[in-house]
Design a protein around this motif. Structure first.
Motif, PDB file in Angstrom:
ATOM      1  N   ALA A 154      44.697  32.673  29.748  1.00 53.39           N
ATOM      2  CA  ALA A 154      45.733  33.709  29.775  1.00 53.39           C
ATOM      3  C   ALA A 154      46.511  33.736  28.462  1.00 53.39           C
ATOM      4  O   ALA A 154      46.834  34.814  27.949  1.00 53.39           O
ATOM      5  CB  ALA A 154      46.673  33.471  30.950  1.00 53.39           C
ATOM      6  N   THR A 198      49.014  41.962  32.018  1.00 52.23           N
ATOM      7  CA  THR A 198      50.219  41.414  32.644  1.00 52.23           C
ATOM      8  C   THR A 198      50.299  41.804  34.118  1.00 52.23           C
ATOM      9  O   THR A 198      50.627  40.984  34.984  1.00 52.23           O
ATOM     10  CB  THR A 198      51.463  41.907  31.896  1.00 52.23           C
ATOM     11  N   LEU A 201      47.883  39.747  36.090  1.00 52.81           N
ATOM     12  CA  LEU A 201      48.400  38.398  36.310  1.00 52.81           C
ATOM     13  C   LEU A 201      49.444  38.383  37.419  1.00 52.81           C
ATOM     14  O   LEU A 201      49.507  37.439  38.221  1.00 52.81           O
ATOM     15  CB  LEU A 201      48.996  37.841  35.007  1.00 52.81           C
ATOM     16  N   LEU A 331      39.764  39.891  34.868  1.00 51.16           N
ATOM     17  CA  LEU A 331      40.383  39.309  36.064  1.00 51.16           C
ATOM     18  C   LEU A 331      39.996  40.049  37.344  1.00 51.16           C
ATOM     19  O   LEU A 331      40.527  39.739  38.412  1.00 51.16           O
ATOM     20  CB  LEU A 331      41.914  39.331  35.928  1.00 51.16           C
TER      21      LEU A 331
END
Length: 376
Positions: A154, A198, A201, A331
């Motif tokens: 990350a 972002t 995440l 992701l």
């Protein structure tokens, strides 16, 4: 937390063993007194042929008691010493596995999770506890290693768009004659990618926390919504999307399950054959009772089983699975796996023999199914 010092378990067991021996010895001596000495006369009695006794004077109770009491006290003292010494040794032997488990726990608190107890011997309560502790350490070690890899990846993924933005700004500052519109467009693309990363995440962290309300969610409606959202992308890349199946109701968060469906469809569209690809989405009952299934298949390049096994790792991409600005941030399937685990479901990835990937998600169905009849 701080505790007041007390007796150790070994000391308590030792005192228990010794106390048990003392009580047993006292009960034995009492039995001797009650059932033996009570039949001894209080006064001296001369044995004659008339009373059936021969051999002289019969002993009296007081004399026997004087002889019996010191020896009884000696036996009790021996039982006390034997109980303390034997109990201490026996308790130490019995509690030795707990000492090993405690040592392993202290080692784990220092950050070393590679230590294992591996308690030998036949199965019992202590061995079960040690094996469970070893399994827990193994899972913790895997989780910590995964978190470290995720943090490193990350950081790298977040640093890349920031470094690119800085480079573009340096170019614009050093050469004012550059095409500012082109630089702004590239900055917009880089910042969009950073924002997408972002947000991904944040979704991943939300799925890990499992802080959501479970409610009945129809996966078929989520599929329709995801297809409507990503249809322009599919048309742009020349991919045909087909949906079929029945109403499939799962218990979970509608927002997270929509994210799961969208990620699966986006992954299937992007990692597909350009210009002539297909995606097939099927909803229905799962393989087991009380489960709902969502299956997404896509055409594409042939994939090996070893590569497919790593696709759910964060920021993991195969050599043939990256392309264009629509490839995502790495992701997609990682988020799918976390959302599936948060809903106590299962995720299965299988390479297709003709090329491409087959993804099947099993989710628990709610106790009360949705009452809705709509043709798809």
């Amino acid at each position: 937390m701080p505790r007041t010092p007390g007796l150790s378990v070994r000391t308590k067991l030792t005192l228990s063993y010794a106390g048990f021996l003392m009580v047993a010895g006292g009960m034995l001596l009492a039995a001797v007194w009650v059932f033996l000495l009570r039949y001894v006369p209080d006064r001296a009695m001369l044995s004659t042929a008339e009373n059936g006794l021969t051999g002289g004077v019969f002993p009296v109770r007081s004399r026997l008691l004087d002889v019996f009491a010191p020896r009884a006290a000696g036996v009790m003292a021996f039982l006390l010493v034997f109980g303390l010494v034997g109990g201490w040794l026996l308790a130490g032997r019995m509690l030795a596995p707990l000492t090993q488990i405690a040592d392993a726990t202290r080692t784990a608190t220092t950050g070393s999770l590679s230590h294992r107890i591996r308690l030998p011997g036949r199965n019992d309560e202590f061995r079960e506890l040690a094996d469970a502790f070893d399994s827990m350490l193994g899972r913790l070690e895997e989780h910590v290693a995964e978190q470290r890899r995720f943090a490193a990846n990350a950081s790298h993924e977040l640093r890349t768009p920031l470094a690119v933005s800085r480079a573009l700004l340096d170019v614009a500052r050093a050469d004012p004659g550059q095409d500012l519109g082109r630089i702004v467009e590239r900055l917009h693309t880089v910042n969009t990618r950073a924002i997408d990363l972002t947000e991904a995440l944040l979704v991943l962290a939300r799925a890990d926390r499992q802080t959501f309300t479970r409610e009945p969610v129809d996966l078929s409606l989520l599929v329709d919504e995801a297809v409507e959202t990503l249809l322009p992308l599919a048309e742009k890349r020349g991919v045909t999307v087909e949906t079929s199946g029945d109403i499939a109701t799962a218990a979970g968060s509608q927002a997270l399950l929509l994210q799961l469906t969208t990620n699966l469809l986006h992954n299937a569209i992007v990692h597909n054959l350009p210009g002539d690809g297909t995606v097939r989405i099927v909803t229905g009952a799962g393989d087991g009772p009380g489960t709902t299934a969502l299956t997404v298949e896509n055409s594409g390049e042939p994939l090996t089983s070893g590569l497919v096994a790593t696709l759910t790792e964060p920021f993991r991409r195969g050599n043939e699975r990256v392309g264009g600005n629509d490839a995502g941030v790495g992701l997609g399937l990682a988020i799918v796996q976390r959302i599936t685990e948060a809903h106590e479901g299962s995720l299965t990835l299988t390479p297709r023999t003709e090329g491409g990937l087959r993804v099947r998600v099993h989710l628990p169905a709610p106790s009360a199914p949705l009452d809705r009849t709509t043709d798809r």
